[in-house]
Motif scaffolding. Structure first.
Motif, PDB file in Angstrom:
ATOM      1  N   PRO A  84       0.843  -1.201   0.000  1.00 56.60           N
ATOM      2  CA  PRO A  84       0.000   0.000   0.000  1.00 56.60           C
ATOM      3  C   PRO A  84       0.872   1.242   0.000  1.00 56.60           C
ATOM      4  O   PRO A  84       2.041   1.210   0.393  1.00 56.60           O
ATOM      5  CB  PRO A  84      -0.793  -0.119   1.311  1.00 56.60           C
ATOM      6  CG  PRO A  84      -0.626  -1.534   1.763  1.00 56.60           C
ATOM      7  CD  PRO A  84       0.693  -1.992   1.231  1.00 56.60           C
ATOM      8  N   ALA A  93       2.892  -0.393   4.600  1.00 54.93           N
ATOM      9  CA  ALA A  93       2.897   0.556   3.497  1.00 54.93           C
ATOM     10  C   ALA A  93       4.324   0.956   3.124  1.00 54.93           C
ATOM     11  O   ALA A  93       5.222   0.981   3.964  1.00 54.93           O
ATOM     12  CB  ALA A  93       2.073   1.788   3.872  1.00 54.93           C
ATOM     13  N   CYS A  97       4.932   2.157  -4.419  1.00 57.10           N
ATOM     14  CA  CYS A  97       3.563   1.619  -4.307  1.00 57.10           C
ATOM     15  C   CYS A  97       2.707   1.820  -5.540  1.00 57.10           C
ATOM     16  O   CYS A  97       1.503   1.546  -5.494  1.00 57.10           O
ATOM     17  CB  CYS A  97       2.864   2.280  -3.111  1.00 57.10           C
ATOM     18  SG  CYS A  97       2.586   4.069  -3.338  1.00 57.10           S
ATOM     19  N   THR A 127      -6.275   1.745   0.475  1.00 55.89           N
ATOM     20  CA  THR A 127      -5.478   0.996  -0.489  1.00 55.89           C
ATOM     21  C   THR A 127      -6.384   0.176  -1.400  1.00 55.89           C
ATOM     22  O   THR A 127      -7.438  -0.313  -0.966  1.00 55.89           O
ATOM     23  CB  THR A 127      -4.478   0.054   0.215  1.00 55.89           C
ATOM     24  OG1 THR A 127      -3.825  -0.756  -0.767  1.00 55.89           O
ATOM     25  CG2 THR A 127      -5.152  -0.854   1.228  1.00 55.89           C
ATOM     26  N   ASN A 149      -3.662   1.769  -6.767  1.00 47.13           N
ATOM     27  CA  ASN A 149      -3.004   2.486  -5.673  1.00 47.13           C
ATOM     28  C   ASN A 149      -2.415   3.791  -6.205  1.00 47.13           C
ATOM     29  O   ASN A 149      -1.858   3.814  -7.313  1.00 47.13           O
ATOM     30  CB  ASN A 149      -1.869   1.645  -5.071  1.00 47.13           C
ATOM     31  CG  ASN A 149      -2.384   0.513  -4.201  1.00 47.13           C
ATOM     32  OD1 ASN A 149      -3.232   0.726  -3.340  1.00 47.13           O
ATOM     33  ND2 ASN A 149      -1.879  -0.695  -4.423  1.00 47.13           N
TER      34      ASN A 149
END
Length: 489
Positions: A84, A93, A97, A127, A149
């Motif tokens: 994410p 995350a 991404c 996400t 994303n």
């Protein structure tokens, strides 16, 4: 090693069939500009997860427009979601991404209609990898779903003089446009029709889509749109406001000679401090290029893409913002507290009154306004209101913002989505059928579905309630008229 295993697997598939057998495209295999992708199959659905649509926006590419990936003939697997985008609430995350996920029916010839989902989260969280957004149900119905994303928070929406050479602070929106270009250029490899693309999204995702409808750089990349819970009178920050927020962000960092060299953890910490003071500190801003006008002003001028549109909202949308913003919305009303209570006779507490007023002011009335304006251009326009509450939650309903998402995607038993009752599942199947029909043809109506009247010049909408789904006059028209008069429109 992974690439080698993927190559072996693909060769086994190819060798298992002769020239007269089914085409390679019917296997979970796709040849894109960036390489050869091998997906996974579960039941009737093939998925390709974690596909990069732009170069990682790290190091010298942080706070720059997304850069094209080099061409490649390498084969790789696409079994797992990518990371994410960076946000405080997700430890997994990462800054690298810029990926998307593709769900398609397995063994079905194209070209198939394509739906591209842009997630919400107030531009600072969320996400595409959320299991709630699994596109399998749509794929089973013969569609291709792409979930995207894009950069969030300070990484996606920072405007600052030190970054002015990039030309904009709307990096998250640049990501969305780049992902749409990737879909346009590559979706045929997955069996999709690049000329039949529907964007859909909720909250910040819907706001993004409305802005994309007004953006010259993206208007040719999709042919239909679904705006779920769009705050239609949202005003993007002015360049001065966005730059002030950027200066405050850098001040919260402390000493930093090169913003692109600062550790991500420090950036996230500074972002959190700024969001505590200003929840809307990072969001799309007027930049004179991608965002040139308010959504409401753009629709009023007829500047948006004149494409088929579904637009709607839910009951009790208050989860979208803080209690402080609810109070601010209440304080902006010209109605007295007693009059507000009369407008919401079913409200049991002052908080319920506030929630009802906030929902109508930020969502219900602006949605109606945008529907009227878009219908006036002659484009097919369908408005809805989703008031259905899952049967297991009726004694203690949760807040309604985003409630429709489980019904649209049909996900069950995953975080944020409980198990449906039989009645819940019937409503979900019906709602998803409307979305599917619309993605295929621009008209949500179909056999065995309650007819959904177009908005046209009337206030007709589809009401999806606990006891019925039916098209008709808006029962809240009088209340929304009063709010519209307050807004001066």
């Amino acid at each position: 090693m992974r690439s080698l295993l993927a190559l072996i697997a693909a060769l086994e598939l190819l060798c298992a069939c002769n020239a007269d057998a089914q085409a390679v495209g019917q296997y979970p295999f796709a040849l894109t500009r960036e390489g050869q992708m091998l997906g996974a199959v579960e039941g009737e659905v093939a998925s390709f997860k974690g596909l990069a649509y732009a170069a990682p926006p790290v190091g010298s590419l942080r706070w720059r427009p997304p850069q094209e990936l080099p061409e490649s003939s390498e084969m790789s697997t696409a079994y797992d979601y990518g990371a994410p985008c960076l946000q405080p609430s997700l430890p997994a995350a990462r800054e690298d991404c810029l990926t998307l996920n593709v769900f398609r029916p397995f063994g079905v010839d194209g070209p198939l209609p394509v739906m591209v989902f842009i997630h919400g989260g107030g531009f600072v969280s969320g996400t595409a990898n959320d299991p709630l957004f699994d596109g399998s149900r749509f794929a089973q119905a013969g569609l291709i779903v792409v979930t995207v994303n894009y950069r969030l928070g300070a990484f996606g929406w920072l405007m600052h003089p030190a970054l002015s050479e990039a030309g904009s602070g709307n990096f998250g929106m640049m990501d969305q446009i780049t992902a749409l270009r990737w879909v346009h250029d590559n979706i045929a490899a997955f069996g999709g029709d690049a000329n039949n693309v529907t964007l859909f999204g909720n909250g910040a995702g819907a706001t993004s889509i409305a802005l994309l409808m007004l953006c010259a750089q993206s208007r040719d990349l999709f042919q239909k749109a679904i705006l779920q819970s769009v705050p239609g009178r949202m005003r993007p920050a002015s360049p001065q406001e966005a730059e002030t927020a950027g200066l405050q962000f850098v001040a919260a960092l402390g000493q930093a000679t090169d913003l692109r060299a600062v550790e991500p953890a420090r950036l996230l910490a500074a972002e959190g401090r700024l969001l505590d003071k200003s929840p809307r500190g990072f969001a799309p801003a007027m930049d004179g290029s991608l965002v040139t006008e308010d959504i409401a002003a753009g629709f009023a001028s007829g500047h948006e893409s004149r494409i088929p549109l579904i637009i709607g909202s839910n009951d009790d949308e208050r989860r979208f913002d803080s209690e402080l913003e609810v109070k601010q919305a209440l304080s902006s009303s010209t109605e007295s507290p007693d009059e507000l209570r009369r407008l919401y006779p079913d409200a049991k507490t002052p908080s319920d009154v506030a929630a009802g007023f906030y929902t109508d002011k930020v969502f219900s009335e602006p949605v109606r306004m945008l529907a009227r304006l878009h219908a006036a251009t002659g484009a097919p326009t369908f408005r809805y209101r989703f008031t259905y509450v899952p049967e297991a939650r009726r004694s203690n309903p949760d807040e309604g913002h985003g409630r429709e998402l489980q019904f649209v995607f049909g996900a069950e038993g995953v975080p944020g989505a409980g198990i449906f009752s039989r009645r819940d599942r019937e409503v979900a199947n019906r709602m998803r059928s409307y979305w599917i029909n619309f993605a295929k043809s621009g008209d949500p109506n179909g056999a065995e579905l309650p007819h959904w009247d177009a908005a046209a010049d009337r206030d007709h909408l589809l009401l999806i309630a606990n006891d019925h789904t039916a098209s008709g006059d808006d029962p809240l028209s009088e209340r929304l008229d009063r709010l519209a008069r307050e807004s001066g429109k």
